[in-house]
Structure formats: C-alpha cells, structure tokens
Design an enzyme around this catalytic site. Sequence first.
Site, PDB file in Angstrom:
ATOM      1  CB  ILE A  26      -0.688  -2.156   1.513  1.00 26.42           C
ATOM      2  CG1 ILE A  26       0.583  -1.300   1.537  1.00 26.42           C
ATOM      3  CG2 ILE A  26      -1.351  -2.167   2.898  1.00 26.42           C
ATOM      4  CD1 ILE A  26       0.341   0.176   1.801  1.00 26.42           C
ATOM      5  CG  ASP A  40     -16.036   0.682  -9.383  1.00 28.11           C
ATOM      6  OD1 ASP A  40     -15.526   1.292  -8.426  1.00 28.11           O
ATOM      7  OD2 ASP A  40     -16.353   1.244 -10.449  1.00 28.11           O
ATOM      8  CG  ASN A  45      -5.425  -1.542   1.127  1.00 27.98           C
ATOM      9  OD1 ASN A  45      -4.587  -0.808   1.631  1.00 27.98           O
ATOM     10  ND2 ASN A  45      -5.178  -2.249   0.015  1.00 27.98           N
ATOM     11  CB  SER A  83      -1.742   8.071   3.502  1.00 26.64           C
ATOM     12  OG  SER A  83      -0.426   8.430   3.104  1.00 26.64           O
ATOM     13  CE1 TYR A 142      -2.929   8.097  -1.761  1.00 25.00           C
ATOM     14  CE2 TYR A 142      -1.501   9.374  -0.316  1.00 25.00           C
ATOM     15  CZ  TYR A 142      -2.032   8.159  -0.700  1.00 25.00           C
ATOM     16  OH  TYR A 142      -1.685   7.011  -0.030  1.00 25.00           O
ATOM     17  CE  LYS A 153      -5.111   6.973   0.906  1.00 22.47           C
ATOM     18  NZ  LYS A 153      -5.779   5.658   1.049  1.00 22.47           N
TER      19      LYS A 153
END
Length: 258
Positions: A23, A69, A96, A148, A163, A167
């Site tokens: 992406i 990082d 991102n 997301s 996750y 998000k």
Amino acid sequence: MGIIESMRLDGKKGYVTGGARGIGKCTATGFAEAGADVAIVDLDYDEAVKTAAELAEKTGRKVIAIKCDCTDPEQVDAMIAQVVDELGGLDFCHNNAGICINAPAEEMTYAQWSKVININLNGIFLTDIAAGKYMLAHGGGSIINTASMSAHIVNVPQPQCAYNASKAGVIQLTKSLAIEWAKKGVRVNSISPGYIGTDLVLTNKTLIPLIEQWNAMAPMGRLGKPEELESICVYLAGDTSSFTTGSDFIVDGAFTCF
C-alpha cells in the site's frame, strides 16, 4: 482552476512510512505522479532504495529512500529532519507502517501483543507527533494514517485481536489530533482499507487459503487493489481537502456494511 488541476501536488513534499512495497508504495506512486517529491521510509532500506529509484525514473520527481524504525523516537526525529533537509520541507505524510500477527487471544504472548501495538499504534503516534510539530511550526500540513476496516469489525476466521485493537486506536488518535490541531493548520485523517491484494498477501502461504473465504464474504467478490487507495490519499494530501480533518475513509468494497 479546474478540479483536476486542484488535485495536483506540484511543489509539495512528503513521505510514506512502509513505503517500499504494498500500500505504501502505491500511495507514494500516486503522490509522485501528482507532482510531489517523496521520501520512501522503510525499515528495509535496500527495498526502499529500489522503490525510490523506480518512482524517480517513472515520474521525474525527486524520490529518496530513508531507513527508519518508526518505534524509535530518535530515528523518527532524524527521519523528519532528513526529509526536510533533502526535500526542502514537509507538507504531507502518510504514516502507513504496520504489521499483523494472527494468534488466538489465549495463546498470544505478551511479546506478540506488544510488537503489534508498538508498531501499529505507538509508531503512528511517534510519526504523527514528529511530523505535526514541524507542520505546526511551518504553516500547516496534512497527515494521513493507515487504520483498517479491522478497526470497525472483527475479522473472521483469522484471530487478530492485537491488530484490531491497534487499528481502532489509530482512528481515535487521528480524531484526537485532528481536534487539537484543527485551528492550527494541521489536518489529520485516516484510511481504513479492506482486504487488499498486495504482493505480501498474495504470496503469503498462511493467508492464501483465507482469500477464497474473504472473497466469498465480500459484496464485490474480490480483494481490493493497492492502486485503488491512491486517489483518496492524493486528495487528502492536497489543498482540495482543506475542510477535511478527523475523518476515516473506509475503502473496503462495502465489506463493513453488514
């Protein structure tokens, strides 16, 4: 000025974290094609160099590679300084970089949980704040975060609580910063992609068996294409979106509508 001309990013400078592939590479391509100079920021420096060279040749824009990082505050500050020094400023950014670890909650280790939260949420915080400080001191700018559709739904059948939580945090962070900076010229928005057919997804042996299930559930019956995220990010990076802040743009082919 027509709508097409107003969408141009000529003269603007920005960066994309996780920009070497997937992406991030696609949105960096969109920014450069719209006339911006772009820094490809990634932990994989060799791949970032390849992507930067490819985009520079393709678009004729100045495209540089930076290793960073995004969970390290000192590296993030150094990255912002390098972007400003080599590109001549910072008008927009797409934060991102992110990872996903699929593991049942009762089996997930604290180290796994912490890694996901650190990269996906803490990393977004660090890059948002570093970029925001520069923009606040230099007339404003636009920050785009990758959240997301997993911030809005619980994905099945794969177990990914860390996750999903990370998000969801990105969206609330986005809205919080948008409120704090609304009168100071810095806009903050997020995009929430659905299942996107990046090279990483299409070649991941663990995910390949899931793609058929995802497509069967998807109203459009397919994965999204990375390039289908370009236009919304170009819009958010430019002046056409000057009244748009604190918004989350779900790009998922209607997956979250049921």
